[in-house]
Design a protein around this motif. Sequence first.
Motif, PDB file in Angstrom:
ATOM      1  N   PHE A   1     -77.867 -21.103 -16.484  1.00  0.00           N
ATOM      2  CA  PHE A   1     -77.468 -22.033 -15.199  1.00  0.00           C
ATOM      3  C   PHE A   1     -76.700 -23.342 -15.709  1.00  0.00           C
ATOM      4  O   PHE A   1     -75.799 -23.524 -15.094  1.00  0.00           O
ATOM      5  CB  PHE A   1     -78.810 -22.446 -14.760  1.00  0.00           C
TER       6      PHE A   1
ATOM      7  N   LYS B   1     -73.291 -23.524 -13.976  1.00  0.00           N
ATOM      8  CA  LYS B   1     -73.249 -23.872 -12.376  1.00  0.00           C
ATOM      9  C   LYS B   1     -73.347 -25.379 -12.495  1.00  0.00           C
ATOM     10  O   LYS B   1     -73.066 -26.207 -11.636  1.00  0.00           O
ATOM     11  CB  LYS B   1     -74.408 -23.407 -12.097  1.00  0.00           C
ATOM     12  N   THR B   2     -73.185 -26.164 -13.826  1.00  0.00           N
ATOM     13  CA  THR B   2     -73.333 -27.651 -13.485  1.00  0.00           C
ATOM     14  C   THR B   2     -72.068 -28.163 -14.292  1.00  0.00           C
ATOM     15  O   THR B   2     -71.298 -27.473 -15.169  1.00  0.00           O
ATOM     16  CB  THR B   2     -74.634 -28.137 -14.325  1.00  0.00           C
ATOM     17  N   ALA B   3     -71.678 -29.461 -13.983  1.00  0.00           N
ATOM     18  CA  ALA B   3     -70.659 -30.166 -14.595  1.00  0.00           C
ATOM     19  C   ALA B   3     -70.987 -30.219 -16.006  1.00  0.00           C
ATOM     20  O   ALA B   3     -69.635 -30.187 -16.755  1.00  0.00           O
ATOM     21  CB  ALA B   3     -70.414 -31.452 -13.885  1.00  0.00           C
TER      22      ALA B   3
ATOM     23  N   ARG C   1     -69.664 -27.131 -17.649  1.00  0.00           N
ATOM     24  CA  ARG C   1     -68.104 -26.861 -17.390  1.00  0.00           C
ATOM     25  C   ARG C   1     -67.600 -27.649 -18.473  1.00  0.00           C
ATOM     26  O   ARG C   1     -66.546 -27.365 -19.204  1.00  0.00           O
ATOM     27  CB  ARG C   1     -67.921 -27.188 -16.126  1.00  0.00           C
ATOM     28  N   LYS C   2     -68.037 -28.881 -18.769  1.00  0.00           N
ATOM     29  CA  LYS C   2     -67.228 -29.743 -19.540  1.00  0.00           C
ATOM     30  C   LYS C   2     -67.545 -29.386 -20.993  1.00  0.00           C
ATOM     31  O   LYS C   2     -66.353 -29.564 -21.948  1.00  0.00           O
ATOM     32  CB  LYS C   2     -67.900 -31.514 -19.284  1.00  0.00           C
TER      33      LYS C   2
ATOM     34  N   ILE D   1     -67.918 -26.287 -22.321  1.00  0.00           N
ATOM     35  CA  ILE D   1     -66.897 -25.253 -22.456  1.00  0.00           C
ATOM     36  C   ILE D   1     -65.359 -25.579 -22.562  1.00  0.00           C
ATOM     37  O   ILE D   1     -64.687 -25.248 -23.353  1.00  0.00           O
ATOM     38  CB  ILE D   1     -66.958 -24.041 -21.123  1.00  0.00           C
ATOM     39  N   MET D   2     -65.098 -26.589 -21.649  1.00  0.00           N
ATOM     40  CA  MET D   2     -63.654 -26.987 -21.705  1.00  0.00           C
ATOM     41  C   MET D   2     -63.246 -27.909 -22.784  1.00  0.00           C
ATOM     42  O   MET D   2     -62.113 -27.695 -23.333  1.00  0.00           O
ATOM     43  CB  MET D   2     -63.388 -27.945 -20.278  1.00  0.00           C
TER      44      MET D   2
ATOM     45  N   VAL E   1     -59.174 -32.452 -22.390  1.00  0.00           N
ATOM     46  CA  VAL E   1     -60.121 -32.721 -21.468  1.00  0.00           C
ATOM     47  C   VAL E   1     -60.295 -34.279 -21.746  1.00  0.00           C
ATOM     48  O   VAL E   1     -60.650 -34.880 -20.778  1.00  0.00           O
ATOM     49  CB  VAL E   1     -61.402 -32.097 -22.056  1.00  0.00           C
TER      50      VAL E   1
ATOM     51  N   ALA F   1     -58.096 -35.882 -19.455  1.00  0.00           N
ATOM     52  CA  ALA F   1     -58.496 -35.900 -17.990  1.00  0.00           C
ATOM     53  C   ALA F   1     -59.670 -36.646 -17.598  1.00  0.00           C
ATOM     54  O   ALA F   1     -60.271 -36.693 -16.610  1.00  0.00           O
ATOM     55  CB  ALA F   1     -58.911 -34.415 -17.752  1.00  0.00           C
ATOM     56  N   GLY F   2     -59.841 -37.635 -18.519  1.00  0.00           N
ATOM     57  CA  GLY F   2     -60.890 -38.703 -18.145  1.00  0.00           C
ATOM     58  C   GLY F   2     -62.611 -38.314 -18.492  1.00  0.00           C
ATOM     59  O   GLY F   2     -63.224 -38.966 -17.659  1.00  0.00           O
ATOM     60  N   ILE F   3     -62.650 -37.353 -19.533  1.00  0.00           N
ATOM     61  CA  ILE F   3     -63.964 -36.818 -19.594  1.00  0.00           C
ATOM     62  C   ILE F   3     -64.549 -37.579 -21.104  1.00  0.00           C
ATOM     63  O   ILE F   3     -63.752 -37.719 -21.825  1.00  0.00           O
ATOM     64  CB  ILE F   3     -64.006 -35.463 -19.680  1.00  0.00           C
TER      65      ILE F   3
ATOM     66  N   PRO G   1     -59.358 -43.118 -21.330  1.00  0.00           N
ATOM     67  CA  PRO G   1     -58.676 -42.592 -20.257  1.00  0.00           C
ATOM     68  C   PRO G   1     -59.877 -42.615 -19.059  1.00  0.00           C
ATOM     69  O   PRO G   1     -59.315 -42.459 -17.940  1.00  0.00           O
ATOM     70  CB  PRO G   1     -58.248 -40.968 -20.770  1.00  0.00           C
ATOM     71  N   ARG G   2     -60.936 -42.244 -19.473  1.00  0.00           N
ATOM     72  CA  ARG G   2     -62.108 -42.092 -18.475  1.00  0.00           C
ATOM     73  C   ARG G   2     -61.973 -43.333 -17.738  1.00  0.00           C
ATOM     74  O   ARG G   2     -62.013 -43.155 -16.301  1.00  0.00           O
ATOM     75  CB  ARG G   2     -63.448 -41.932 -19.368  1.00  0.00           C
TER      76      ARG G   2
ATOM     77  N   VAL H   1     -59.042 -43.210 -15.391  1.00  0.00           N
ATOM     78  CA  VAL H   1     -58.981 -41.943 -14.472  1.00  0.00           C
ATOM     79  C   VAL H   1     -59.954 -42.604 -13.172  1.00  0.00           C
ATOM     80  O   VAL H   1     -59.784 -42.566 -11.997  1.00  0.00           O
ATOM     81  CB  VAL H   1     -59.543 -40.764 -15.022  1.00  0.00           C
TER      82      VAL H   1
ATOM     83  N   VAL I   1     -56.167 -26.951 -20.004  1.00  0.00           N
ATOM     84  CA  VAL I   1     -57.086 -26.200 -20.867  1.00  0.00           C
ATOM     85  C   VAL I   1     -56.522 -24.710 -20.438  1.00  0.00           C
ATOM     86  O   VAL I   1     -56.882 -24.085 -19.858  1.00  0.00           O
ATOM     87  CB  VAL I   1     -58.436 -26.580 -20.454  1.00  0.00           C
TER      88      VAL I   1
ATOM     89  N   ILE J   1     -61.325 -30.331 -12.692  1.00  0.00           N
ATOM     90  CA  ILE J   1     -61.845 -31.032 -14.015  1.00  0.00           C
ATOM     91  C   ILE J   1     -62.131 -32.657 -13.612  1.00  0.00           C
ATOM     92  O   ILE J   1     -63.025 -33.158 -14.212  1.00  0.00           O
ATOM     93  CB  ILE J   1     -60.887 -30.635 -15.276  1.00  0.00           C
TER      94      ILE J   1
ATOM     95  N   MET K   1     -65.304 -32.845 -10.331  1.00  0.00           N
ATOM     96  CA  MET K   1     -66.348 -31.771 -10.068  1.00  0.00           C
ATOM     97  C   MET K   1     -67.591 -32.131  -9.030  1.00  0.00           C
ATOM     98  O   MET K   1     -67.837 -31.042  -8.309  1.00  0.00           O
ATOM     99  CB  MET K   1     -66.889 -31.838 -11.733  1.00  0.00           C
TER     100      MET K   1
ATOM    101  N   GLN L   1     -69.431 -29.623  -5.726  1.00  0.00           N
ATOM    102  CA  GLN L   1     -70.800 -29.436  -5.855  1.00  0.00           C
ATOM    103  C   GLN L   1     -71.553 -29.600  -4.492  1.00  0.00           C
ATOM    104  O   GLN L   1     -70.956 -30.311  -3.786  1.00  0.00           O
ATOM    105  CB  GLN L   1     -71.339 -30.170  -6.918  1.00  0.00           C
TER     106      GLN L   1
ATOM    107  N   ARG M   1     -75.957 -31.345  -7.139  1.00  0.00           N
ATOM    108  CA  ARG M   1     -74.984 -31.109  -8.239  1.00  0.00           C
ATOM    109  C   ARG M   1     -74.801 -29.921  -8.829  1.00  0.00           C
ATOM    110  O   ARG M   1     -74.678 -29.851 -10.109  1.00  0.00           O
ATOM    111  CB  ARG M   1     -75.384 -32.325  -9.429  1.00  0.00           C
TER     112      ARG M   1
ATOM    113  N   PHE N   1     -72.680 -26.429  -8.840  1.00  0.00           N
ATOM    114  CA  PHE N   1     -71.324 -25.968  -8.391  1.00  0.00           C
ATOM    115  C   PHE N   1     -71.411 -24.913  -7.104  1.00  0.00           C
ATOM    116  O   PHE N   1     -72.187 -24.017  -7.337  1.00  0.00           O
ATOM    117  CB  PHE N   1     -70.597 -25.316  -9.401  1.00  0.00           C
TER     118      PHE N   1
ATOM    119  N   TRP O   1     -54.908 -34.326 -10.675  1.00  0.00           N
ATOM    120  CA  TRP O   1     -54.583 -35.767 -10.161  1.00  0.00           C
ATOM    121  C   TRP O   1     -54.731 -36.008  -8.611  1.00  0.00           C
ATOM    122  O   TRP O   1     -55.296 -36.765  -8.248  1.00  0.00           O
ATOM    123  CB  TRP O   1     -53.629 -36.301 -10.735  1.00  0.00           C
TER     124      TRP O   1
END
Lengths: 322, 499
Positions: free
Chosen positions: A184, A188-190, A193-194, A196-197, A205, A208-210, B325-326, B329, B346, B357, B360, B364, B368, B370, B413
């Motif tokens: 799950f 299904k959650t952020a 997802r993060k 994996i990316m 990543v 992209a601001g993570i 960057p976070r 952004v 990616v 990305i 997110m 959702q 929270r 998806f 973006w």
Amino acid sequence: MEKEKKNYQKLLDFILANNTYFILLLLFIICSAASEYFLTMANLVNICQQYAGTVIVSIGMLFVILTGGIDLSVGSIMAFGSVFTAYAMVEWKLPIVLSVAVTLLLGTLGGLFTGFLVARTKIAAFVASLAMMTICRGAAYMISHGTPINTPAGTISQLGTAKLLPFLTWLTVIAILVVALSSFFLNKTAYGRKVIMIGSNEEAVHLAGINVTQHVISVYAISGLCSALGGVIATSRTGIGSGAAGQGMELDCIAACVIGGASLSGGQGSSVKTVVGVLVLAMIGNIMNLLSVPSYPQDIIKGIIIILAVLLQQGTSRIRQN
Amino acid sequence: MEQSYRIKMTDIQKRFAGVHALKAASLQARPGEIHALIGENGAGKSTLMKILAGAIRKDAGEIWIDGKKTEIQNPRDAHKLGIATIYQEFMLAPDLTVAENIFIENLTSGRKLINWKALNKSAQELLDSLGFGDIDPAAKVGTLSVAYQQVVEICKSLSQDVKVLILDEPTAVLTFREIEKLFELLVKLKKDGVSIIYISHRLEEIFRLCDEITVMKDGCFVRQVRTDEIQKAQLINLMVGRDLKDIFPKRENAVVGEKILQVQHLRAGSRVQDVSFEVRAGEVLGFYGLVGAGRTETMRAVFGAEPVESGKIIWFGEEVRFKSPRQAVRRGLGMVPEDRKKQGLVLEQNIEMNTTITSMRDVQNRARVFSKRKEEDFTKEILESIHTKYASVYDRVSQLSGGNQQKVALAKWLAAGSKCIIFDEPTRGVDVGAKTEIYNCINQLAAQGIGIIMISSEMPELMGMSDQVIVMRQGKVTGKIMKDEFSENNLIRLAMGGA
């Protein structure tokens, strides 16, 4: 003619997309044919029971592998978990629930520390977790003074044998819950997802601001938590807290992830397929025991089958990509 | 004439899992000729060259080398025939020395032990003969500039007997002066009778350097023509079937709004010494400079990807300093980086994941989790607003063409609702048709009131797109040129520091 070809192509695509499951099916058929005892309820229940811990620890390993890392400390944290639960119960007379909770917390902290080393100080995951591996193994033997700790009969070992249904033990239920939860989270959650990316392309990543650091640390914490739970389960099955628990577990878990199609460079892998990976290993071990293969040749055969399974996995994935 | 061709490839075909990459590709090149191979991205140039280099096998067609029909099954076959390729990504070992890299295939020249003195000496001789005597054969390759690494790569292929040299976009990474040196080298090789196949998107170079041009489109041979018999505009027409004047879309007169980002006397690392500029809503601010002028580094520092040493960054009137960057952004700054494949996307994950990305939470549900429907609709909406072509949002980004990949890199973006977007070389490695589409995208965003910063090394592009251009040289801003003063002369003068 054209249509026939299309159907054939479709079938091939289907097989290749689900290659992990077909490897399991193939092995299952072979095992069933090789020994009449394999396909009995008692044996199958036993496999699920015996490998519940491996499944849980492998799931933790999967999170780490998804980010492109590796955690060699899982087996030792398991040993630490096994010893510490028993120790807290016997020496400190803590209730079971509390002993388990403290154990899980310590396991998580251990993982957190490895994660910190990897993400912040940029020590290679292999090296950081290798150091953690010897630290935890040492701690496990120190606490137990090198001898197994017996828990009082009828306490934690009850969990190890308790059944929810005649064919479903509680340990299996816990493993299923862990797998479901992780599946799950990953799909299904952020958070998932993060993770994996990050494994696919950390730099992109990050840009992209993570917060990559935070996520990398967290996967090691999850792995630590799962390993400690694996240790608790080891104690519950035998009633003994042992510093020798989880010996070689890290390799089994890595093998399970890879047989399940995970890529060691990150970004690829699934919880359910990792379980299949564990089951492949489980069946190999089980069938050889049933056939009374001595233990040293067993290791060799196991290694060979791992190679074959991974080759098959890679080969079919490659065909699929072309 | 027929027998004098060094290479003759006729009706080459190649399919990849259903995609007909090459349908009827042909190429003929003589000894001592620089032969340009051009076409849009996806036209099949690289595939055709990989077949010649033995990296992939053809499905059908014939290859003739020096009048003899040959089969090239693998790179070794190509090697034996004297065919060498210089790819965009070099095949060098950065921790080995120049000499070691050059002679890596035969370090001992047949003996049991390596004679280091002799090895370095022959490397030096080879470098001297090419006019690059200033490269030290004992230096580690990783310490050399990209241009010199390329020279080493070329030397490596020359250490064997080379008859055909294939270069894939060799100047993409080089500076102005380095390009001159490369051209001198290629002309020298041409005089020695080597056939050079030159893949490039830069038409100016092709007209300067090449003798003949082969144009490809959609996996087919279109036309072979002598360079002096054709005009640039005609050539572009052959490639895409469209006129040059359409490349830069006309933009409505921009309504320039409030100041979004002001940067004052920024210093960050050795590459950013003193940089000031400001961007307003709805404006396209161009950044010109030679490679290494510090444009990318400036933007990375503003974006929080590199530490800032001193200077002021003002975001909507408020002084800020993004530590990661976070943070940038979150405040609404976005960056489409230089290296699309390594930094912008990616690549091995799907289009949808790459688009959402940065947003997110928007796809959702309340718990929270998806929502598949929501995410798919959201992704499609954004991608369609910038006319992205794709089969399914669940395809990997790596399956898209360069131009569409760039759009996905931009899409995140838009999804994040960025108020200012930095584009670093947005059209690098993108074919002519897709370039126009990216320009349209940028204009569309500016019209919506987004502030745009565009770094580019292509002057026509900057002059066609920008409202103002900032020129940088060695970490400092050397000038600001307004739209009515745009000229290549002005830009070059400021970028090179000439009088």
